[in-house]
Design an enzyme around this catalytic site. Structure first.
Site, short mmCIF file in Angstrom:
data_model
loop_
_atom_site.label_atom_id
_atom_site.label_comp_id
_atom_site.label_asym_id
_atom_site.label_seq_id
_atom_site.Cartn_x
_atom_site.Cartn_y
_atom_site.Cartn_z
N ASP A 243 0.81 -1.20 0.00
CA ASP A 243 0.00 0.00 0.00
C ASP A 243 0.85 1.27 0.00
O ASP A 243 1.89 1.34 0.67
CB ASP A 243 -0.90 -0.01 1.25
CG ASP A 243 -1.76 1.21 1.38
OD1 ASP A 243 -2.66 1.39 0.55
OD2 ASP A 243 -1.52 2.02 2.32
N GLU A 313 0.82 -0.48 -5.11
CA GLU A 313 -0.23 0.53 -5.28
C GLU A 313 0.40 1.91 -5.33
O GLU A 313 0.97 2.37 -4.34
CB GLU A 313 -1.23 0.45 -4.13
CG GLU A 313 -2.42 1.37 -4.31
CD GLU A 313 -2.54 2.44 -3.22
OE1 GLU A 313 -3.50 3.21 -3.27
OE2 GLU A 313 -1.67 2.50 -2.34
#
Length: 620
Positions: A243, A313
């Site tokens: 993330d 991401e």
């Protein structure tokens, strides 16, 4: 027969010659088979890995299935619904965070990377879920948050108290309670610095103030993160979605970032869009860290079918070249899937031209030999059925499942679930409490399983977020009984893309785009069967004339249509009619391929050809 007699006859030519002939024939055939085997192996393209052979399905654990009646989804609830993934031919499941957390950002503020939050269950529940998934040949991708922790994490408490070992685990700077070290702003708005009364310094947080940024320039912090990765790999997880990775490093000099509008008063700079993030995004050294993580995952990827995938991401908007860097280089690999968020912009302009532009933005910039991927929704963005219109959900799913590469489906997209409307008192999302228009709660409503109390999600009288009022008709149970439902179409496409070589290994060739329609081919060299995909994203019915395409036969057969009534219908290429929101997957047979003479319009990750005589693929 005596030995002397045998020796006498065996030396005669009529016995010796056939014996020697069959001996050398056996040797020759054996060598030929060995040579053929080596040739087939050498010429065969790589087998697709598990993360390439099916869609990835994102589960938001709070909203998937509640097993204990508290109104919140949990790990046991996911286990109860493993049949759903198999029904859809899903092989890979990405689960959003379930670490121990104060839940200031719903699990993205981690208090303990090695523990499960009691809201979702226990470590025993996780082990049971993972074992059950592996028994069904399902893979689990964990969400991993390396950029920051919760301010309640043990590391942060030791850092703020200036423990000798942990002092520099986070990014600290001299300041006072009223003046920040610089003008950097948080993703959620306002200064990304908070003054800590205990340490008498400011700490950096690029998200909420309860999410302090780790100092990834500290080798001890890097080792801590690697140790956590090892912990979950030892558990048996199949990969990680990393993330917010572009935030992981900051410039050490801590200078002010340049303003987008130089004339804006500095005190008015309060959002991330007000600055050019030259010193906080994608800093030098980031890719070295990612390559190190990839090497760690490779150590656990040596067993057959146990490849550990790494997803990254980083939405870099118009700077697509930065996103492509996460693939690594031809010599050193980084991410298997740098998430492709460009189809999230599809609702901005529902035309065939725009859709082709978004697809080509990835395909034309992707390094040679790499694997594409596609995302149309997630837990942070408005559901695609709401932003585009529910009547376009089917055609968007057809696009997602007929493009080359790995599609990612956010839970409920297979049904056409839409955003819910919430009142101010129902807001759960911290971002929404600051600004109701920024709330991400509407796209996180509970999964709609059945026409039952709470949509079959929970037995509680209330759920953590309300369900959409349409759950009585838009649910798994009801759509399973309708062969023309969105769910049925999704399943058919998911099965088809695995069974048809042209769809999962073949060329993508742009054929046509206009104000309404985007049309493309999926074909494989050497295989006569190919597919034409015609998708109407516009607001008007269209008749597409493809007669100039000489490689297409005059007649094509509908293999799958989103209207549910076109299956088996034969259409002429000169007049392919589609209504707004309609998609057609047309099958045809031809020995002339489109890609050799239209190289600028065609893409393939790894070129392969089909040899029908031996029914095998080979590099060509």
């Amino acid at each position: 027969m005596p030995k002397e007699v045998l020796l006498l006859y065996s030396c005669q030519n009529r016995y010796r010659v056939p014996r020697e002939f069959f001996f050398w024939l056996t040797i020759t055939c054996t060598l030929a088979l060995i040579a053929l085997t080596i040739t087939v192996i050498a010429l065969s393209p790589r087998c697709l890995s598990w993360w390439q052979s099916s869609p990835v399905y994102q589960v938001y654990p709070r909203s998937f299935k509640d097993s204990n009646g508290d109104g919140v989804g949990d790990l046991r609830g996911i286990k109860e619904k493993l049949d759903h993934f198999q029904y859809l031919n899903i092989k890979a499941v990405w689960i959003s965070p379930f670490y121990r957390s104060p839940m200031k950002d719903f699990g993205y503020d981690v208090e303990d990377f090695r523990d499960i939050d009691p809201l979702f269950g226990s470590m025993g529940d996780f082990d049971d879920l993972l074992s059950s998934m592996h028994d069904r040949d399902l893979k689990l991708i964990m969400d991993f948050i390396p950029n920051h922790t919760s301010d309640r994490h043990r590391w942060f408490n030791l850092s703020r108290s200036q423990d000798e070992h942990y002092r520099d685990y986070y990014v600290w700077a001299d300041c006072n309670s009223t003046v920040a070290p610089n003008n950097w702003v948080s993703v959620f708005g306002n200064s990304s610095w908070t003054y800590d009364e205990e340490r008498k310094q400011c700490y950096l947080h690029q998200f909420l103030k309860e999410q302090p940024d780790l100092n990834m320039r500290n080798p001890n912090v890097q080792q801590e993160i690697i140790d956590v990765i090892h912990f979950w790999l030892e558990k048996g997880v199949d990969g990680f979605r990393m993330d917010a990775i572009k935030h992981m490093l900051e410039a050490k000099h801590l200078r002010n970032e340049p303003q987008v509008d130089p004339n804006m008063p500095p005190e008015k700079v309060t959002t991330e869009w007000d600055l050019f993030h030259d010193y906080t995004y994608s800093q030098v050294g980031l890719h070295d860290i990612l390559r190190g993580w990839r090497a760690e995952l490779d150590q656990y990827s040596r067993e057959p079918e146990r490849y550990r995938v790494m997803v990254t991401e980083s939405y870099d908007y118009e700077e697509v070249d930065k996103t492509m860097m996460y693939y690594g280089t031809p010599q050193v690999q980084e991410s298997d899937i740098p998430f492709n968020f460009y189809l999230l912009d599809l609702p901005q302009n529902m035309t065939g031209w725009w859709v082709q532009h978004l697809v080509d933005l990835w395909m034309s910039n992707m390094p040679a030999g790499k694997w594409p991927n596609w995302v149309v929704g997630n837990h942070d963005r408005t559901r695609i059925a709401s932003s585009s219109g529910r009547s376009y959900a089917a055609v968007i799913n057809m696009l997602l499942l007929t493009l080359p590469g790995t599609p990612t489906t956010y839970y409920g997209e297979e049904l056409g679930m839409e955003n819910i409307n919430i009142t101010h008192s129902q807001i759960q999302d911290p971002a929404g409490k600051y600004n109701i228009s920024a709330s991400r709660d509407p796209q996180r409503s509970p999964m709609q399983w059945a026409n039952a109390s709470n949509g079959g999600f929970s037995d509680n009288t209330s759920t953590w977020l309300p369900l959409h009022p349409d759950y009585s008709t838009i649910n798994v149970e009801t759509q399973k009984m309708d062969s023309n439902s969105l769910l049925a179409q999704y399943r058919s496409l998911s099965l088809l893309r695995v069974s048809e070589l042209s769809l999962h290994r073949g060329w993508l060739c742009y054929l046509h785009s206009d104000a309404n329609v985007f049309a493309f081919l999926r074909e494989l060299d050497g295989l006569s069967r190919a597919f034409l995909v015609v998708l109407n994203f516009g607001r008007e019915a269209a008749v597409t004339d493809l007669s100039p395409v000489a490689e297409l036969p005059d007649r094509l057969t509908v293999r799958l249509g989103t209207d549910g009534r076109s299956h088996g219908k034969v259409l002429r290429k000169s007049s392919v009619a589609t209504a707004p929101g309609e998609g057609l997957l047309l099958e045809y047979s031809a020995h002339v391929r489109f890609n050799p003479t239209h190289a600028a319009q065609c893409y393939v990750s790894e070129k392969a050809c089909y040899l029908p005589v031996l029914d095998l693929l080979y590099k060509c």
